[in-house]
Design an enzyme around this catalytic site. Structure first.
Site, PDB file in Angstrom:
ATOM      1  N   ARG A 118       4.590   3.222  -0.128  1.00  0.00           N
ATOM      2  CA  ARG A 118       5.617   3.216  -0.816  1.00  0.00           C
ATOM      3  C   ARG A 118       6.661   2.606   0.235  1.00  0.00           C
ATOM      4  NH1 ARG A 118       7.771   6.561  -5.444  1.00  0.00           N
ATOM      5  NH2 ARG A 118       5.633   7.124  -5.682  1.00  0.00           N
ATOM      6  N   THR A 162      12.949   0.717  -1.175  1.00  0.00           N
ATOM      7  CA  THR A 162      12.845   0.311  -2.601  1.00  0.00           C
ATOM      8  C   THR A 162      11.935   1.334  -3.295  1.00  0.00           C
ATOM      9  OG1 THR A 162      10.755  -1.079  -2.224  1.00  0.00           O
ATOM     10  CG2 THR A 162      12.880  -2.257  -2.086  1.00  0.00           C
ATOM     11  N   ASP A 178      -2.189  17.322  -5.191  1.00  0.00           N
ATOM     12  CA  ASP A 178      -2.280  15.919  -4.613  1.00  0.00           C
ATOM     13  C   ASP A 178      -3.784  15.679  -4.370  1.00  0.00           C
ATOM     14  OD1 ASP A 178      -1.000  14.095  -2.149  1.00  0.00           O
ATOM     15  OD2 ASP A 178      -3.053  14.034  -2.062  1.00  0.00           O
ATOM     16  N   ASP A 233      -5.445  14.959  -0.726  1.00  0.00           N
ATOM     17  CA  ASP A 233      -5.593  15.872   0.114  1.00  0.00           C
ATOM     18  C   ASP A 233      -6.633  16.871  -0.346  1.00  0.00           C
ATOM     19  OD1 ASP A 233      -3.780  15.142   1.755  1.00  0.00           O
ATOM     20  OD2 ASP A 233      -1.989  16.710   0.626  1.00  0.00           O
TER      21      ASP A 233
HETATM   22  N1  URA Z   1      -0.867  11.576  -7.094  1.00  0.00           N
HETATM   23  C1  URA Z   1      -1.197  12.944  -6.889  1.00  0.00           C
HETATM   24  O1  URA Z   1      -2.452  12.852  -6.059  1.00  0.00           O
HETATM   25  N2  URA Z   1      -1.016  13.722  -7.610  1.00  0.00           N
HETATM   26  C2  URA Z   1      -0.043  13.676  -8.498  1.00  0.00           C
HETATM   27  O2  URA Z   1       0.308  14.837  -9.061  1.00  0.00           O
HETATM   28  C3  URA Z   1       0.665  12.785  -8.773  1.00  0.00           C
HETATM   29  C4  URA Z   1       0.354  11.430  -7.864  1.00  0.00           C
END
Ligand code: URA
Length: 209
Positions: free
Chosen positions: A104, A108, A200, A203
């Site tokens: 990312r 921007t 996530d 993770d």
């Molecule tokens: N990416 C993720 O791993 N979890 C989310 O909730 C949104 C994007």
């Protein structure tokens, strides 16, 4: 216009519950994502074309069906998409696997490609782009841009959990790409996480923080 399919098969929904549960550890999380990806691959390949060939059974000659469609390609979006690849390959073992990496841009906030590698015969393949989470849709849109830029023509997108915002953005950017999801959640929160979601995905798959 793109179609959206929600796979509400009981086995997918059951496994997804334990994927969401925060006390599910890395090993079990990874196994469950793998299993759900296999089940979703079973559903997503439902429209594969068949042709009849003649074979000999031990009893007599007969006409029987085999797959006749184009060759397949799977494109995980790095890194969490990797967790879905082996599960799909269990059902489509001859598929080639491309990869797209995006970061990312801090100014921007848009996804920028840092890595892309696809099979050579890209125009001849039917692709499934995979990422466990469809949040804002930015990464999915950019990954599909990247595939189309290099000649990709037949593309589906598959994820475990989607936010309505991501689905709308992806449909608008790529009306020719159907979307396959296991669950459509409520919304995105202020940190960009899908609610209720699963946290996530990268993770949780790789045991990082
Ligand atoms: N990416 C993720 O791993 N979890 C989310 O909730 C949104 C994007």
């Amino acid at each position: 216009m793109a179609k959206v399919y929600v796979f509400d098969h009981p086995l997918i929904q059951h496994k997804l519950t334990y994927i969401r549960e925060k006390n599910t550890g890395t090993k079990e999380f990874r196994e469950l994502v793998d299993e759900v990806s296999t089940l979703m691959a079973f559903e997503i390949t439902r429209d594969m074309p068949l042709e009849e060939i003649e074979i000999d059974t031990p009893v007599q000659k007969t006409n029987s069906k085999v797959l006749s469609g184009k060759k397949m390609g799977i494109v995980p979006i790095l890194r969490a998409g990797i967790g879905m690849v082996d599960g799909i390959l269990k059902l489509i073992p001859a598929a080639k696997v491309g990869h797209v990496g995006l970061y990312r841009d801090p100014e921007t906030l848009k996804p920028v490609e840092y890595y892309a590698k696809f099979p050579g015969d890209i125009e001849e393949r039917d692709f499934i782009v995979v990422d466990p989470m469809l949040a804002t849709g930015g990464s999915a849109i950019e990954a599909i841009n990247s595939l189309k830029k290099r000649g990709g023509k037949s593309i589906k997108f598959m994820c475990l959990i989607a936010a309505p915002e991501g689905v709308e953005a992806l449909k608008e950017a790529h009306p020719d790409v159907d979307i396959y999801i296991a669950a459509l959640d409520e919304m995105l929160n202020e940190k960009g996480y899908i609610v209720p979601g699963l946290g996530d995905a990268g993770d949780r798959l790789f045991g990082t923080k």
